[in-house]
Design an enzyme around this catalytic site. Structure first.
Site, PDB file in Angstrom:
ATOM      1  CB  CYS A 118      -1.033   0.157   1.244  1.00  0.00           C
ATOM      2  SG  CYS A 118      -1.966  -1.395   1.196  1.00  0.00           S
TER       3      CYS A 118
HETATM    4  C1  BEZ Z   1       0.428  -4.456   1.847  1.00  0.00           C
HETATM    5  O1  BEZ Z   1       0.281  -3.358   1.683  1.00  0.00           O
HETATM    6  O2  BEZ Z   1       1.696  -5.053   1.766  1.00  0.00           O
HETATM    7  C2  BEZ Z   1      -0.612  -5.574   2.375  1.00  0.00           C
HETATM    8  C3  BEZ Z   1      -1.544  -5.346   2.919  1.00  0.00           C
HETATM    9  C4  BEZ Z   1      -2.459  -6.300   3.257  1.00  0.00           C
HETATM   10  C5  BEZ Z   1      -2.331  -7.554   3.053  1.00  0.00           C
HETATM   11  C6  BEZ Z   1      -1.203  -7.951   2.108  1.00  0.00           C
HETATM   12  C7  BEZ Z   1      -0.328  -6.902   1.928  1.00  0.00           C
END
Ligand code: BEZ
Length: 221
Positions: A47
């Site tokens: 994210c």
């Molecule tokens: C991420 O942004 O890395 C992430 C967020 C939720 C689940 C898996 C990855």
């Protein structure tokens, strides 16, 4: 209650707390296009890269009269704190509002939550309350033009979102469609609803007929 949204539906209106203060969604869109996109969780790695990249594309969206707004179920204070990390690590200050959808109001309206293993809203867990990676492109008419849903573990390709926006805006103005992997400036397709007779007036520069249903025309100005 969740809804089943479809392309061309009116995007549900809502009021929400954002990093830029409270908004009414339709008023906020105004006469612009809008991109509403959700991410699972603040302070997570994928994210962080996504929201930084979107901040880097802000000028491109602005040139296209398009506002962008992020969303997760984290509170607005967390968004503000995380935005500092995004700027530090991705090199772009987050210059668009982020919705703090702590009550899951918008997430439910826009079907942004993953299926719950238990099938009942009482059985929702912290993980199933995290919004999946969705993107909605909404027109100035408040209609949904594009819907995308990506897995949690896959960062989106926001250049593709920009490409689709270009196609949506072009095809709203001209009776053309855009072929596979089209990019702004490339040749377009005359839509089948336009007869050859009508095409003469609409495309005086001419076109190339590959099949009667496949007519290529230079990118309209
Ligand atoms: C991420 O942004 O890395 C992430 C967020 C939720 C689940 C898996 C990855």
């Amino acid at each position: 209650m969740t809804t089943s949204l479809r392309i061309n539906d009116t995007a549900p209106d809502f009021t929400a707390e954002t990093t830029a203060g409270p908004i009414n969604f339709h008023d906020w869109i105004g006469d612009s296009y809008a991109i509403l996109f959700s991410h699972p969780k603040d302070f997570t790695p994928v994210c962080t890269t996504e929201l930084g990249y979107m901040a880097g594309l802000a000028d491109e969206f602005s040139k296209r009269n398009t506002k962008i707004i992020g969303l997760s179920v984290d509170p607005v204070d967390n968004h503000h704190n995380w935005a500092r990390d995004i700027e530090e690590t991705q090199g772009h200050a987050v210059n668009y509002p982020m919705i703090g959808d702590t009550e899951l109001t918008v997430s439910k309206l826009y079907n942004m939550l993953p299926a719950d293993e238990s099938g009942s809203s009482e059985g929702r867990t912290a993980a199933t309350n995290a919004t999946v990676r969705t993107v909605f492109i909404i027109g100035p008419d408040k209609k949904i033009k594009l819907m995308l849903t990506y897995p949690m573990s896959t960062g989106r390709n926001f250049d593709e979102v920009l490409r689709v926006l270009d196609s949506i805006q072009l095809t709203a103005q001209h009776q053309v469609a855009t072929p596979v992997n089209w990019q702004r400036g490339d040749d377009c397709i005359i839509v089948p609803a336009v007869s050859d007779e009508d095409a003469k007036a609409k495309f005086p520069g001419g076109w190339k007929t590959i099949k009667p249903y496949l007519r290529m025309v230079p990118h309209p100005e």
